[in-house]
Design an enzyme around this catalytic site. Structure first.
Site, PDB file in Angstrom:
ATOM      1  N   TYR A 148       0.855  -1.196   0.000  1.00  0.00           N
ATOM      2  CA  TYR A 148       0.000   0.000   0.000  1.00  0.00           C
ATOM      3  C   TYR A 148       0.887   1.240   0.000  1.00  0.00           C
ATOM      4  O   TYR A 148       1.850   1.322   0.780  1.00  0.00           O
ATOM      5  CB  TYR A 148      -0.936   0.001   1.220  1.00  0.00           C
ATOM      6  N   SER A 149       0.539   2.203  -0.875  1.00  0.00           N
ATOM      7  CA  SER A 149       1.297   3.459  -0.928  1.00  0.00           C
ATOM      8  C   SER A 149       1.066   4.227   0.362  1.00  0.00           C
ATOM      9  O   SER A 149      -0.062   4.303   0.850  1.00  0.00           O
ATOM     10  CB  SER A 149       0.805   4.347  -2.074  1.00  0.00           C
ATOM     11  N   CYS A 327      -0.166   7.426 -10.565  1.00  0.00           N
ATOM     12  CA  CYS A 327      -0.439   6.403  -9.549  1.00  0.00           C
ATOM     13  C   CYS A 327      -1.920   6.035  -9.523  1.00  0.00           C
ATOM     14  O   CYS A 327      -2.785   6.902  -9.635  1.00  0.00           O
ATOM     15  CB  CYS A 327       0.005   6.899  -8.175  1.00  0.00           C
ATOM     16  N   GLU A 367       3.573   4.287 -10.655  1.00  0.00           N
ATOM     17  CA  GLU A 367       3.252   3.185  -9.733  1.00  0.00           C
ATOM     18  C   GLU A 367       1.770   2.869  -9.877  1.00  0.00           C
ATOM     19  O   GLU A 367       0.917   3.582  -9.349  1.00  0.00           O
ATOM     20  CB  GLU A 367       3.578   3.578  -8.296  1.00  0.00           C
ATOM     21  N   TYR A 369      -1.367  -0.304 -10.141  1.00  0.00           N
ATOM     22  CA  TYR A 369      -1.649  -1.654  -9.635  1.00  0.00           C
ATOM     23  C   TYR A 369      -3.042  -2.110 -10.025  1.00  0.00           C
ATOM     24  O   TYR A 369      -3.807  -1.321 -10.540  1.00  0.00           O
ATOM     25  CB  TYR A 369      -1.481  -1.677  -8.107  1.00  0.00           C
TER      26      TYR A 369
HETATM   27  P1  FAD Z   1      -7.204 -10.173  -3.011  1.00  0.00           P
HETATM   28  O1  FAD Z   1      -7.991 -10.981  -2.050  1.00  0.00           O
HETATM   29  O2  FAD Z   1      -5.747 -10.415  -3.114  1.00  0.00           O
HETATM   30  O3  FAD Z   1      -7.864 -10.279  -4.411  1.00  0.00           O
HETATM   31  C1  FAD Z   1      -7.227  -9.791  -5.540  1.00  0.00           C
HETATM   32  C2  FAD Z   1      -7.403 -10.786  -6.641  1.00  0.00           C
HETATM   33  O4  FAD Z   1      -8.800 -10.881  -6.949  1.00  0.00           O
HETATM   34  C3  FAD Z   1      -6.761 -10.371  -7.935  1.00  0.00           C
HETATM   35  O5  FAD Z   1      -5.424 -10.773  -7.970  1.00  0.00           O
HETATM   36  C4  FAD Z   1      -7.604 -11.079  -8.955  1.00  0.00           C
HETATM   37  O6  FAD Z   1      -7.175 -12.412  -9.083  1.00  0.00           O
HETATM   38  C5  FAD Z   1      -8.968 -11.098  -8.318  1.00  0.00           C
HETATM   39  N1  FAD Z   1      -9.830 -10.045  -8.860  1.00  0.00           N
HETATM   40  C6  FAD Z   1      -9.743  -8.729  -8.618  1.00  0.00           C
HETATM   41  N2  FAD Z   1     -10.700  -8.063  -9.246  1.00  0.00           N
HETATM   42  C7  FAD Z   1     -11.409  -8.984  -9.912  1.00  0.00           C
HETATM   43  C8  FAD Z   1     -12.535  -8.908 -10.781  1.00  0.00           C
HETATM   44  N3  FAD Z   1     -13.114  -7.748 -11.057  1.00  0.00           N
HETATM   45  N4  FAD Z   1     -12.994 -10.055 -11.293  1.00  0.00           N
HETATM   46  C9  FAD Z   1     -12.419 -11.251 -11.012  1.00  0.00           C
HETATM   47  N5  FAD Z   1     -11.350 -11.366 -10.209  1.00  0.00           N
HETATM   48  C10 FAD Z   1     -10.853 -10.253  -9.681  1.00  0.00           C
HETATM   49  N6  FAD Z   1      -4.472  -0.486  -2.860  1.00  0.00           N
HETATM   50  C11 FAD Z   1      -5.111   0.485  -2.163  1.00  0.00           C
HETATM   51  O7  FAD Z   1      -6.302   0.370  -1.844  1.00  0.00           O
HETATM   52  N7  FAD Z   1      -4.424   1.631  -1.784  1.00  0.00           N
HETATM   53  C12 FAD Z   1      -3.133   1.830  -2.082  1.00  0.00           C
HETATM   54  O8  FAD Z   1      -2.562   2.874  -1.734  1.00  0.00           O
HETATM   55  C13 FAD Z   1      -2.448   0.796  -2.797  1.00  0.00           C
HETATM   56  N8  FAD Z   1      -1.144   0.945  -3.115  1.00  0.00           N
HETATM   57  C14 FAD Z   1      -0.498  -0.039  -3.800  1.00  0.00           C
HETATM   58  C15 FAD Z   1       0.850   0.148  -4.115  1.00  0.00           C
HETATM   59  C16 FAD Z   1       1.525  -0.816  -4.809  1.00  0.00           C
HETATM   60  C17 FAD Z   1       2.982  -0.604  -5.147  1.00  0.00           C
HETATM   61  C18 FAD Z   1       0.845  -2.000  -5.222  1.00  0.00           C
HETATM   62  C19 FAD Z   1       1.561  -3.069  -5.994  1.00  0.00           C
HETATM   63  C20 FAD Z   1      -0.485  -2.186  -4.915  1.00  0.00           C
HETATM   64  C21 FAD Z   1      -1.171  -1.220  -4.188  1.00  0.00           C
HETATM   65  N9  FAD Z   1      -2.527  -1.389  -3.832  1.00  0.00           N
HETATM   66  C22 FAD Z   1      -3.166  -0.378  -3.160  1.00  0.00           C
HETATM   67  C23 FAD Z   1      -3.266  -2.637  -4.150  1.00  0.00           C
HETATM   68  C24 FAD Z   1      -3.146  -3.604  -2.953  1.00  0.00           C
HETATM   69  O9  FAD Z   1      -1.808  -4.047  -2.845  1.00  0.00           O
HETATM   70  C25 FAD Z   1      -4.015  -4.849  -3.100  1.00  0.00           C
HETATM   71  O10 FAD Z   1      -3.725  -5.467  -4.339  1.00  0.00           O
HETATM   72  C26 FAD Z   1      -5.502  -4.568  -3.041  1.00  0.00           C
HETATM   73  O11 FAD Z   1      -5.847  -3.999  -1.791  1.00  0.00           O
HETATM   74  C27 FAD Z   1      -6.293  -5.881  -3.200  1.00  0.00           C
HETATM   75  O12 FAD Z   1      -5.854  -6.787  -2.246  1.00  0.00           O
HETATM   76  P2  FAD Z   1      -6.858  -7.782  -1.516  1.00  0.00           P
HETATM   77  O13 FAD Z   1      -6.080  -8.674  -0.625  1.00  0.00           O
HETATM   78  O14 FAD Z   1      -8.000  -7.038  -0.911  1.00  0.00           O
HETATM   79  O15 FAD Z   1      -7.448  -8.606  -2.727  1.00  0.00           O
END
Ligand code: FAD
Ligand code: A2P
Length: 369
Positions: A148-149, A327, A367, A369
């Site tokens: 997360y940023s 971003c 950046e 994602y």
């Molecule tokens: P997960 O449970 O990991 O689910 C994600 C997975 O669900 C995906 O990989 C995909 O397989 C699936 N999926 C997603 N959407 C769909 C769809 N529409 N249909 C079907 N499948 C789908 N997030 C923020 O909120 N704020 C930030 O500031 C932020 N900064 C980031 C900075 C960087 C450098 C990076 C790499 C990512 C950042 N993110 C940010 C994103 C964050 O890291 C997570 O990826 C995001 O919160 C989702 O994680 P999760 O565990 O909730 O979802």
């Protein structure tokens, strides 16, 4: 009796020892440098972010001179103080919604206490941290970390230099008629003050601000992509933060912000205040996709706003003190590229040649994602 040759040979034999001592002093100095902002508590000045334009110095090999230190780019920016095997357990200080009545989804501002971290988890604007959600995945393994940023400056929202804040959207999507909630984003949006959260990092050197006070900063953000921009803008325009950081920003900051509805605009009151306080230094352009239309009658995205402002934007880009930061949604990249291509054409420029040059010069920061 010593011959001249022996004296010379003896003198030369000491050079490695002198170099060794020099590097020992240098490494001690670097370890201390990592300790900010704690070191600067209560002091007027602070350690500035390494310049994005910093160049690698060459070692002098002349016999007469002692070797100069090789300063790696951003060497003093902290990274990986905490890793997944030994994360820091931070306490949640606050967790509140950033959205207004009628907004789509769920986006929260979450702050963690860092003061008990040892070594101290310090960071600079533009970096990210990792969060390891509690619980296990479908295979019974601990969940992997998500990045997360960081949305706060190194001094934190309380200006005491011992907290870190995030801006998190809960991931939700429909699959086979069922609503799926993202693991980590749901965990973060649900945590309560007092809860302990496993934190890693900081990481990232792509989104660092330049050191120069007269640089121009163009920011292209969608949704939570605003997180690093919020930190930059606080560093530039927030009164108490400015007193702490002693960084007197004199350039132009231009934020392009994409949100689905007005009620989804994040940190809006702060940005309006900066507009009032710094009308000559801050420009704020919004693209409200589900309330405004682009010229083709489609949803208004930031790339449409970029096109509308092509002239002014490219005038800024021609100035080598201008940095561009992108971003948020990965999906916006092709659209931004397309808009920049058209905007560049209007100025007789070729974006596919210009962009790599900007990247090489450390002025194009992405950046997504
Ligand atoms: P997960 O449970 O990991 O689910 C994600 C997975 O669900 C995906 O990989 C995909 O397989 C699936 N999926 C997603 N959407 C769909 C769809 N529409 N249909 C079907 N499948 C789908 N997030 C923020 O909120 N704020 C930030 O500031 C932020 N900064 C980031 C900075 C960087 C450098 C990076 C790499 C990512 C950042 N993110 C940010 C994103 C964050 O890291 C997570 O990826 C995001 O919160 C989702 O994680 P999760 O565990 O909730 O979802
Ligand atoms: P929309 O969802 O209306 O298509 P949030 O993360 O709060 O949903 O905000 C993301 C913003 O970015 C929304 O306004 C969203 O519009 C917009 N957006 C979606 N896809 C793109 C894209 N490819 N390029 C630029 N903006 C986009």
């Amino acid at each position: 009796m010593y011959s001249q040759a022996k004296v010379l040979a003896g003198g030369l034999a000491h050079i490695p020892v002198i170099i060794g001592v020099f590097y020992l002093i240098l490494s001690l100095f670097n370890k201390r440098a990592l300790k900010f902002p704690q070191d600067n508590k209560g002091k007027k000045s602070d350690v500035k972010v390494a310049s994005t334009n910093a160049t690698t110095k060459k070692v002098s090999v002349s016999n007469a001179e002692a070797p100069k230190p090789v300063k790696k780019k951003h060497a003093d920016v902290p990274v990986n103080i905490y890793r997944p095997k030994t994360p820091y357990e931070g306490t949640v200080i606050e967790n509140y919604s950033l959205l207004k009545e009628g907004a789509i989804g769920r986006v929260n501002h979450i702050t963690f206490d860092l003061k008990d971290s040892d070594p101290f988890l310090n960071y600079v604007e533009g970096q990210s941290i990792g969060i390891m959600p509690a619980g296990e995945d479908a295979n019974g393994k601990p969940h992997k970390l998500r990045l997360y940023s960081i949305a706060s400056t190194r001094h934190g929202d309380n200006f005491e230099g011992n907290t870190v804040s995030l801006c998190v959207r809960q991931l939700q999507y429909e699959k086979d008629g069922e609503t799926i909630n993202g693991v980590c984003s749901t965990y973060l949006c649900d945590i309560k003050p007092g809860d302990k959260v496993k934190i890693t990092g900081p990481v990232g050197k792509e989104m660092l601000l330049p050191e120069e006070e007269d640089s121009n900063i163009v920011m292209l953000a969608t949704g939570t992509g605003i997180a690093p921009m919020r930190a930059y803008l606080r560093r530039m325009f927030e009164a108490t933060e400015k007193e702490k950081n002693n960084w007197n920003f004199k350039g132009k900051a231009w934020l392009f912000m994409g949100a689905p509805k007005s009620a989804n605009l994040l940190y809006e009151e702060d940005f309006q205040r900066y507009l009032t306080d710094y009308p000559d230094n801050f420009k704020y352009t919004k693209a409200i996709s589900r309330e405004e239309q682009n010229v083709k009658g489609g949803r208004m995205y930031i790339q449409d706003r970029v096109l509308e402002s092509a002239n002014e934007l490219f005038k800024m880009i021609e100035n080598d003190k201008t940095h561009i930061y992108l971003c948020g949604l990965k999906g916006m990249e092709p659209g931004i590229d397309e808009a920049m291509t058209k905007a560049a054409e209007e100025k007789g420029l070729n974006w596919s040649e210009l962009r790599p040059q900007l990247k090489k010069a450390g002025r194009w920061h992405v950046e997504t994602y």
